[in-house]
Design an enzyme around this catalytic site. Structure first.
Site, mmCIF file in Angstrom:
data_model
loop_
_atom_site.group_PDB
_atom_site.id
_atom_site.type_symbol
_atom_site.label_atom_id
_atom_site.label_comp_id
_atom_site.label_asym_id
_atom_site.label_seq_id
_atom_site.Cartn_x
_atom_site.Cartn_y
_atom_site.Cartn_z
ATOM 1 N N GLU A 1 8.896 23.226 29.967
ATOM 2 C CA GLU A 1 7.650 23.928 29.672
ATOM 3 C C GLU A 1 6.618 22.883 29.279
ATOM 4 O OE1 GLU A 1 9.866 27.140 27.070
ATOM 5 O OE2 GLU A 1 7.784 27.682 27.388
ATOM 6 N N ASP B 1 2.088 29.539 17.830
ATOM 7 C CA ASP B 1 3.095 28.478 17.775
ATOM 8 C C ASP B 1 3.441 28.118 16.342
ATOM 9 O OD1 ASP B 1 1.475 27.310 20.582
ATOM 10 O OD2 ASP B 1 3.651 27.611 20.544
#
Lengths: 130, 108
Positions: free
Chosen positions: A57, A68
């Site tokens: 990713e 995040d």
């Protein structure tokens, strides 16, 4: 994955199918584009793959990475200081492909860097909301 | 407020409520439809507006509100003296006293 071009979907699908048939698990790695430097991805991504990661990713840094955790938030902040952008992320993938990397590379991005380009039509780009 | 890459830019205002890079759909619509005009007031003007309302009316405005007070004073000079200008005092300034004191070098 419904809107992915067929050959990209088959690259991810082929990797997962290979593991499924072998009864093993695929390992997905993460690299924030631009961390620690823009150039680093060119060596770090192949290193991850050599180390056993099957899919990578590629995180596009964003000013407000609220979805995040702190690790990726810090990496994103440093990557922005290094000047990383969505355009650089796309160039990084082109470079990795021309360097011979065949592993599936999947962008992770917040929506605004994509929206600001005025187009939603980016290959292999599942957009994170926010 | 964002840069060319879609990164949200840093904002600044002496008032917390205005120190924010986003704007809601209602204000966006008022601006785009021409129903309202949006202007800028800097920190120093807002502080002067804060002091003005305190001294003239004994009302402590929120620093956000003080921006509107400052703009009313700015625009008053070019308006006929018979005209009434209505200012929405959006909030009270108890919460901002320490900020204002620090900026003005006053010890509370």
């Amino acid at each position: 994955m419904n809107n992915q071009p067929a050959h990209h979907q088959s690259r991810i699908g082929a990797t997962l199918a290979r593991h499924h048939e072998a009864g093993t698990m695929a390992l997905v790695g993460w690299q924030t584009i631009g961390f620690p430097t823009v150039e680093a991805s060119r060596t770090l991504v192949p290193a991850l793959i050599d180390g056993g990661f099957d899919l990578i990713e590629l995180g596009v840094p964003f000013s407000d990475p609220q979805a995040d955790g702190t690790t990726i938030q810090r990496a994103s902040f440093e990557a922005l200081k290094q000047g990383a952008t969505l355009s650089i992320a796309l160039d990084t993938v082109r470079t990795l492909r021309s360097d011979g990397i065949t592993a599936p590379l999947i962008f992770m991005s917040y929506y605004n860097p994509i929206l600001s380009r005025g187009s939603n039509d980016l290959r292999s780009t599942p957009a994170k909301p926010g | 407020m964002q840069d060319g890459d879609g990164q949200v830019v840093e904002t600044h205002s002496i008032s917390a409520g205005l120190d924010y890079p986003g704007v809601g759909p209602e204000h966006s619509w008022y601006k785009d439809s021409g129903r309202a005009t949006y202007v800028a007031v800097d920190d120093e003007s807002a502080l002067a507006g804060f002091e003005l309302l305190c001294q003239t009316e004994g009302i402590i405005p929120a620093l956000e509100t003080a921006h509107a007070i400052a703009y009313a004073r700015r625009v008053r000079a070019s308006r006929p003296s018979s005209e009434i200008i209505v200012v929405n005092c959006s909030g009270r300034g108890d919460k901002d006293l320490s900020t204002v004191a620090t900026r003005l070098g006053v010890t509370l």
